[in-house]
Design a protein around this motif. Structure first.
Motif, PDB file in Angstrom:
ATOM      1  N   LYS A 101       0.830  -1.208   0.000  1.00 21.06           N
ATOM      2  CA  LYS A 101       0.000   0.000   0.000  1.00 21.06           C
ATOM      3  C   LYS A 101       0.868   1.264   0.000  1.00 21.06           C
ATOM      4  O   LYS A 101       0.532   2.287   0.569  1.00 21.06           O
ATOM      5  CB  LYS A 101      -0.971   0.008   1.189  1.00 21.06           C
ATOM      6  CG  LYS A 101      -1.977  -1.133   1.138  1.00 21.06           C
ATOM      7  CD  LYS A 101      -2.893  -1.113   2.343  1.00 21.06           C
ATOM      8  CE  LYS A 101      -3.959  -2.165   2.318  1.00 21.06           C
ATOM      9  NZ  LYS A 101      -3.564  -3.506   1.967  1.00 21.06           N
ATOM     10  N   ASP A 102       2.021   1.148  -0.676  1.00 19.03           N
ATOM     11  CA  ASP A 102       2.976   2.250  -0.758  1.00 19.03           C
ATOM     12  C   ASP A 102       3.336   2.437  -2.235  1.00 19.03           C
ATOM     13  O   ASP A 102       4.026   1.589  -2.816  1.00 19.03           O
ATOM     14  CB  ASP A 102       4.223   1.931   0.064  1.00 19.03           C
ATOM     15  CG  ASP A 102       5.221   3.070   0.098  1.00 19.03           C
ATOM     16  OD1 ASP A 102       5.212   3.927  -0.815  1.00 19.03           O
ATOM     17  OD2 ASP A 102       6.047   3.095   1.027  1.00 19.03           O
ATOM     18  N   PRO A 103       2.893   3.536  -2.860  1.00 20.09           N
ATOM     19  CA  PRO A 103       3.144   3.724  -4.287  1.00 20.09           C
ATOM     20  C   PRO A 103       4.592   4.029  -4.648  1.00 20.09           C
ATOM     21  O   PRO A 103       4.954   3.988  -5.816  1.00 20.09           O
ATOM     22  CB  PRO A 103       2.241   4.907  -4.656  1.00 20.09           C
ATOM     23  CG  PRO A 103       2.064   5.660  -3.389  1.00 20.09           C
ATOM     24  CD  PRO A 103       2.105   4.634  -2.287  1.00 20.09           C
ATOM     25  N   LEU A 104       5.434   4.308  -3.653  1.00 20.99           N
ATOM     26  CA  LEU A 104       6.828   4.681  -3.921  1.00 20.99           C
ATOM     27  C   LEU A 104       7.820   3.555  -3.656  1.00 20.99           C
ATOM     28  O   LEU A 104       8.926   3.556  -4.188  1.00 20.99           O
ATOM     29  CB  LEU A 104       7.212   5.889  -3.059  1.00 20.99           C
ATOM     30  CG  LEU A 104       6.288   7.110  -3.132  1.00 20.99           C
ATOM     31  CD1 LEU A 104       6.793   8.203  -2.206  1.00 20.99           C
ATOM     32  CD2 LEU A 104       6.148   7.599  -4.552  1.00 20.99           C
ATOM     33  N   LEU A 105       7.436   2.609  -2.826  1.00 25.03           N
ATOM     34  CA  LEU A 105       8.393   1.622  -2.300  1.00 25.03           C
ATOM     35  C   LEU A 105       9.061   0.782  -3.379  1.00 25.03           C
ATOM     36  O   LEU A 105      10.273   0.567  -3.339  1.00 25.03           O
ATOM     37  CB  LEU A 105       7.707   0.723  -1.279  1.00 25.03           C
ATOM     38  CG  LEU A 105       8.620  -0.295  -0.585  1.00 25.03           C
ATOM     39  CD1 LEU A 105       9.715   0.417   0.194  1.00 25.03           C
ATOM     40  CD2 LEU A 105       7.796  -1.184   0.334  1.00 25.03           C
TER      41      LEU A 105
END
Length: 196
Positions: A101-105
């Protein structure tokens, strides 16, 4: 089928495939909304297709002691980036964005897991995956102690190694075939889903 997704033969239509392969592809298409290119790329060898996806599912869908689905995807993204496998970085980056749920990871892990905003546990896990995949390393007592010190069981350590090894195979096959990622993967998990 699209010859632009593999240097090797592809079935003319899905109807040309054995029933079990068609059913497996249809199930993935229903869930994802499209057919991932790797399924079509491997379909010209039905026995290998079955073995590949059976092992994939045995590794990626099974419950580990404490290794999470997102951590497994971190292994895939980090090692695939180092192998230069665009397909696996993009496809599994999408899955990592969804699970975490992390668009950058995923992008951060792909570029450099040592500077990505992950915990010490994940950093040790990825260091070990790199040790296995790129240094020809093995599990010795020092590595076992280091992994167990951050909470991984022996069962988890096997999973870390097996995911690393399996996706080294996957990376090489995708590179051999010249299979590009589906365009749909690039956007998955980058923006919150619209409310229904």
């Amino acid at each position: 089928m699209h010859s632009s997704i593999s240097h090797f033969p592809l079935p003319e239509t899905l109807e040309d495939l054995p029933v079990d392969l068609r059913e497996r592809i249809a199930a993935v298409q229903e869930k994802a909304g499209f057919v991932p290119n790797v399924f079509l790329m491997l379909a010209h060898r039905p026995a290998e297709f079955r073995a590949f996806f059976d092992y994939h599912d045995a590794l990626m869908a099974r419950e580990s002691d404490s290794l999470t689905a997102a951590e497994k995807e971190m292994i895939v993204v980090a090692t695939s980036a180092r192998h230069g496998c665009l397909y696996c970085v993009v496809a599994h980056g999408a899955i990592l964005r969804i699970y975490s749920k992390d668009p950058l990871l995923a992008d951060q892990v792909a570029v450099n897991h040592r500077t990505a905003p992950i915990g010490e546990r994940q950093r040790v896990m990825l260091d070990f995956a790199f040790h296995l995949s790129f240094a020809g390393g093995a599990l010795d007592e020092a590595w076992r102690e280091r992994l167990q010190a951050v909470g991984f069981s022996l069962d988890d350590i096997w999973d870390i190694g097996a995911v690393t090894a399996f996706f080294s195979l996957s990376n090489r096959l995708v590179s051999l075939a010249g299979t590009p990622p589906n365009p749909e993967f690039y956007l998955m998990g980058r923006l919150p889903r619209a409310a229904k």
